[in-house]
Design a protein around this motif. Structure first.
Motif, short mmCIF file in Angstrom:
data_model
loop_
_atom_site.label_atom_id
_atom_site.label_comp_id
_atom_site.label_asym_id
_atom_site.label_seq_id
_atom_site.Cartn_x
_atom_site.Cartn_y
_atom_site.Cartn_z
N TYR A 15 0.85 -1.19 0.00
CA TYR A 15 0.00 0.00 0.00
C TYR A 15 0.88 1.24 0.00
CZ TYR A 15 -3.68 -3.24 1.35
OH TYR A 15 -4.57 -4.28 1.37
N PRO A 16 0.48 2.28 -0.74
CA PRO A 16 1.27 3.52 -0.75
C PRO A 16 1.34 4.15 0.65
CG PRO A 16 -0.36 3.54 -2.52
CD PRO A 16 -0.67 2.35 -1.65
N PRO A 17 2.42 4.86 0.95
CA PRO A 17 2.51 5.56 2.24
C PRO A 17 1.31 6.49 2.43
CG PRO A 17 4.61 5.63 1.10
CD PRO A 17 3.60 5.06 0.13
N GLY A 18 0.77 6.51 3.64
CA GLY A 18 -0.37 7.35 3.94
C GLY A 18 -1.72 6.71 3.69
N GLU A 19 -1.74 5.64 2.88
CA GLU A 19 -2.99 4.93 2.61
C GLU A 19 -3.26 3.94 3.73
OE1 GLU A 19 -4.54 1.75 -0.69
OE2 GLU A 19 -3.58 3.57 -1.45
N GLY A 103 1.21 -16.65 -2.83
CA GLY A 103 1.99 -15.53 -3.32
C GLY A 103 3.06 -15.10 -2.34
N GLU A 104 3.61 -13.94 -2.62
CA GLU A 104 4.65 -13.37 -1.78
C GLU A 104 4.27 -11.93 -1.46
OE1 GLU A 104 8.35 -13.82 -3.83
OE2 GLU A 104 8.36 -15.99 -3.55
N SER A 105 4.66 -11.48 -0.29
CA SER A 105 4.39 -10.11 0.12
C SER A 105 5.47 -9.72 1.13
CB SER A 105 3.00 -9.96 0.71
OG SER A 105 2.83 -10.83 1.82
N ALA A 106 5.40 -8.49 1.58
CA ALA A 106 6.36 -8.02 2.58
C ALA A 106 5.67 -7.09 3.58
CB ALA A 106 7.53 -7.29 1.91
N LEU A 107 6.17 -7.13 4.79
CA LEU A 107 5.72 -6.23 5.84
C LEU A 107 6.95 -5.50 6.35
CD1 LEU A 107 3.56 -8.71 7.99
CD2 LEU A 107 2.80 -7.25 6.11
N GLU A 108 6.78 -4.24 6.73
CA GLU A 108 7.89 -3.52 7.33
C GLU A 108 7.47 -2.99 8.69
OE1 GLU A 108 9.58 -0.57 4.73
OE2 GLU A 108 10.38 -2.11 3.39
N GLU A 109 8.42 -3.00 9.61
CA GLU A 109 8.15 -2.55 10.96
C GLU A 109 7.75 -1.08 10.98
OE1 GLU A 109 10.25 -2.57 15.36
OE2 GLU A 109 11.42 -3.20 13.62
N VAL A 110 6.73 -0.79 11.76
CA VAL A 110 6.27 0.57 11.97
C VAL A 110 6.80 1.03 13.33
CG1 VAL A 110 4.24 2.04 12.26
CG2 VAL A 110 4.16 0.10 10.68
N LEU A 111 7.55 2.10 13.34
CA LEU A 111 8.07 2.62 14.60
C LEU A 111 7.05 3.57 15.19
CD1 LEU A 111 11.77 3.28 13.61
CD2 LEU A 111 10.80 1.27 14.74
N THR A 112 6.81 3.43 16.50
CA THR A 112 5.82 4.29 17.15
C THR A 112 6.49 5.20 18.15
OG1 THR A 112 5.39 2.55 18.77
CG2 THR A 112 3.92 2.70 16.87
#
Length: 112
Positions: A15-19, A103-112
């Motif tokens: 997903y695009p940033p901000g979405e 399929g394949e996908s990716a997740l990235e850590e969200v810093l809070t």
């Protein structure tokens, strides 16, 4: 590579940033892993699985989508440490049932 996933959150990179995108909130104790996630098209989701000594994850997941579809599947994630120290999870997944797919996908850590 020993990684403690407890208390970390991960966002789907598709997903695009901000979405609005699915974000998972992970818990980790010993070799057990569990999480809840929601956002984007996911009304509610959860996962349960194991963390290997090298930080790789294997888990099953279920989720209810915004359109009412109920989804279940399995996932294998390989961690990658990004230049800024966050974790990226490179996933290989398979979905079961009427909408079976893989399929394949990716997740990235969200810093809070």
């Amino acid at each position: 590579m020993s990684i403690d996933y407890d208390g970390r959150s991960f966002r789907n990179t598709g997903y695009p940033p901000g979405e609005d995108a699915p974000v998972g909130h992970y818990r980790h104790e010993g070799d057990l892993l569990w999480a809840r996630f929601d956002g984007g098209p996911v009304r509610r989701g959860s996962l349960n699985g194991l963390v290997a000594a090298d930080g790789k994850l294997e888990f099953t997941y279920t989720m209810v989508l915004a359109d009412g579809e109920v989804v279940a599947g399995r996932c294998w994630s390989t961690p990658e440490i990004l230049a800024d120290g966050r974790i990226r999870l490179n996933e290989r997944w398979e979905r079961y049932g009427a909408g079976a797919s893989s399929g394949e996908s990716a997740l990235e850590e969200v810093l809070t």
